[in-house]
Design a protein around this motif. Structure first.
Motif, PDB file in Angstrom:
ATOM      1  N   ALA A 129     -13.077 -30.539 -20.772  1.00 45.02           N
ATOM      2  CA  ALA A 129     -11.659 -30.269 -20.512  1.00 45.02           C
ATOM      3  C   ALA A 129     -10.875 -31.566 -20.634  1.00 45.02           C
ATOM      4  CB  ALA A 129     -11.469 -29.666 -19.126  1.00 45.02           C
ATOM      5  N   PHE A 130      -9.585 -31.423 -20.936  1.00 44.47           N
ATOM      6  CA  PHE A 130      -8.675 -32.548 -21.033  1.00 44.47           C
ATOM      7  C   PHE A 130      -7.411 -32.196 -20.272  1.00 44.47           C
ATOM      8  CE2 PHE A 130     -11.358 -32.625 -24.747  1.00 44.47           C
ATOM      9  CZ  PHE A 130     -11.734 -33.957 -24.813  1.00 44.47           C
ATOM     10  N   GLY A 131      -6.741 -33.203 -19.736  1.00 48.91           N
ATOM     11  CA  GLY A 131      -5.520 -32.904 -19.010  1.00 48.91           C
ATOM     12  C   GLY A 131      -4.755 -34.130 -18.594  1.00 48.91           C
ATOM     13  N   TYR A 132      -3.718 -33.880 -17.826  1.00 53.02           N
ATOM     14  CA  TYR A 132      -2.829 -34.936 -17.343  1.00 53.02           C
ATOM     15  C   TYR A 132      -2.459 -34.629 -15.896  1.00 53.02           C
ATOM     16  CZ  TYR A 132       0.783 -38.504 -17.422  1.00 53.02           C
ATOM     17  OH  TYR A 132       1.529 -39.620 -17.170  1.00 53.02           O
ATOM     18  N   SER A 133      -2.413 -35.669 -15.067  1.00 51.48           N
ATOM     19  CA  SER A 133      -2.037 -35.524 -13.672  1.00 51.48           C
ATOM     20  C   SER A 133      -0.701 -36.232 -13.431  1.00 51.48           C
ATOM     21  CB  SER A 133      -3.124 -36.119 -12.772  1.00 51.48           C
ATOM     22  OG  SER A 133      -2.863 -35.845 -11.427  1.00 51.48           O
ATOM     23  N   TYR A 134       0.315 -35.436 -13.057  1.00 48.21           N
ATOM     24  CA  TYR A 134       1.639 -35.987 -12.742  1.00 48.21           C
ATOM     25  C   TYR A 134       1.704 -36.292 -11.254  1.00 48.21           C
ATOM     26  CZ  TYR A 134       3.286 -34.248 -17.235  1.00 48.21           C
ATOM     27  OH  TYR A 134       3.453 -34.013 -18.570  1.00 48.21           O
ATOM     28  N   GLY A 147      -9.484 -26.319 -21.074  1.00 51.73           N
ATOM     29  CA  GLY A 147     -10.900 -26.566 -21.294  1.00 51.73           C
ATOM     30  C   GLY A 147     -11.559 -25.542 -22.190  1.00 51.73           C
ATOM     31  N   LEU A 148     -12.759 -25.870 -22.610  1.00 57.89           N
ATOM     32  CA  LEU A 148     -13.592 -25.033 -23.463  1.00 57.89           C
ATOM     33  C   LEU A 148     -14.997 -25.084 -22.874  1.00 57.89           C
ATOM     34  CD1 LEU A 148     -13.697 -23.575 -26.321  1.00 57.89           C
ATOM     35  CD2 LEU A 148     -14.484 -25.772 -27.181  1.00 57.89           C
ATOM     36  N   TRP A 149     -15.686 -23.930 -22.822  1.00 58.11           N
ATOM     37  CA  TRP A 149     -17.061 -23.945 -22.334  1.00 58.11           C
ATOM     38  C   TRP A 149     -17.916 -22.988 -23.132  1.00 58.11           C
ATOM     39  CZ3 TRP A 149     -19.876 -21.070 -18.151  1.00 58.11           C
ATOM     40  CH2 TRP A 149     -19.389 -19.800 -17.939  1.00 58.11           C
ATOM     41  N   GLY A 150     -19.202 -23.225 -23.093  1.00 59.19           N
ATOM     42  CA  GLY A 150     -20.146 -22.377 -23.789  1.00 59.19           C
ATOM     43  C   GLY A 150     -21.455 -22.353 -23.039  1.00 59.19           C
ATOM     44  N   GLY A 151     -22.284 -21.374 -23.359  1.00 59.42           N
ATOM     45  CA  GLY A 151     -23.572 -21.264 -22.685  1.00 59.42           C
ATOM     46  C   GLY A 151     -24.225 -19.941 -22.964  1.00 59.42           C
ATOM     47  N   LEU A 176     -19.136 -19.043 -26.616  1.00 60.00           N
ATOM     48  CA  LEU A 176     -18.277 -20.221 -26.646  1.00 60.00           C
ATOM     49  C   LEU A 176     -16.853 -19.710 -26.524  1.00 60.00           C
ATOM     50  CD1 LEU A 176     -18.006 -23.315 -27.098  1.00 60.00           C
ATOM     51  CD2 LEU A 176     -17.741 -22.807 -29.532  1.00 60.00           C
ATOM     52  N   GLY A 177     -16.090 -20.271 -25.591  1.00 61.98           N
ATOM     53  CA  GLY A 177     -14.734 -19.783 -25.413  1.00 61.98           C
ATOM     54  C   GLY A 177     -13.898 -20.667 -24.507  1.00 61.98           C
ATOM     55  N   PRO A 178     -12.660 -20.270 -24.293  1.00 63.04           N
ATOM     56  CA  PRO A 178     -11.783 -21.060 -23.416  1.00 63.04           C
ATOM     57  C   PRO A 178     -12.291 -21.015 -21.982  1.00 63.04           C
ATOM     58  CG  PRO A 178     -10.727 -19.003 -24.036  1.00 63.04           C
ATOM     59  CD  PRO A 178     -11.995 -19.085 -24.804  1.00 63.04           C
ATOM     60  N   ASP A 179     -12.030 -22.097 -21.265  1.00 68.49           N
ATOM     61  CA  ASP A 179     -12.468 -22.168 -19.873  1.00 68.49           C
ATOM     62  C   ASP A 179     -11.271 -22.025 -18.957  1.00 68.49           C
ATOM     63  OD1 ASP A 179     -13.857 -22.562 -17.535  1.00 68.49           O
ATOM     64  OD2 ASP A 179     -14.139 -24.689 -17.825  1.00 68.49           O
TER      65      ASP A 179
END
Length: 189
Positions: A129-134, A147-151, A176-179
């Protein structure tokens, strides 16, 4: 509780307690508004910083709700989800851009507004996952992330509808898909 669930639970407790012991002043507690808006999924994440650029998260989601229960087309996103994640902060912990790696377990039952089919199963996987904290102030942040996850999904069953429950597909499968789509309010202690 299955052996897999116990292993994930004990690993999460160990990793979180190790990070808390190393830096008790850098804790945070957050909740994701997008999950609350998605059929009332309760969620809570504890995070602990253990260096200037790294933190560890342990989180859970729970949704027992069924809407239109007596209908032939109920709506639900029932789940019990747990995860452990490590975050790298590009500037400082709890401020600016971050990326994370996550291990996750999900036990789910889903049917929705658009589709008739009912899906049930258990998933185990990993994600990024990627993001920003304000930073809103001394103690409050808003986190935005994707994010993206798979399993692997185990004990997967897809029924034609919740009312008839005629089996369309079953077994185990890879995915595999969005998290997470994250818009979270974070309180930093």
């Amino acid at each position: 509780m299955s052996l897999l669930k116990r292993a994930i639970f004990l690993t999460a407790i160990f990793l979180f307690s190790a990070s808390v012991a190393s830096s008790a002043q850098n804790l945070s507690l957050s909740t994701n508004f997008v999950d609350w808006g998605f059929f009332g999924t309760a969620n809570l994440t504890f995070e602990s910083a253990f260096s200037k650029h790294f933190s560890m998260e342990v989180g859970a989601k729970y949704n027992p709700w069924t809407f239109k229960k007596n209908s032939d087309r109920p709506i639900m996103n029932q789940q019990i989800t747990g995860f452990v994640s490590a975050k790298y902060w590009f500037w400082y912990v709890y401020s600016g851009w971050w990326m994370s790696a996550k291990a996750k377990y999900n036990d789910y039952t889903q049917t929705g507004l658009i589709r008739y089919s009912l899906d049930e199963g258990k998933s185990v996987g990993a994600g990024l996952a990627f993001g920003y904290s304000y930073m809103l102030g001394k103690h409050f942040n808003i986190d935005l992330g994707l994010g993206l996850w798979g399993g692997r999904t185990f004990d997967y069953v897809s029924y034609d509808s919740a009312a008839r429950k005629k089996v369309l597909k079953s077994g185990n499968k890879w995915f595999l898909g969005p998290d997470n789509i994250e818009v979270a309010l974070k309180y930093v202690f």
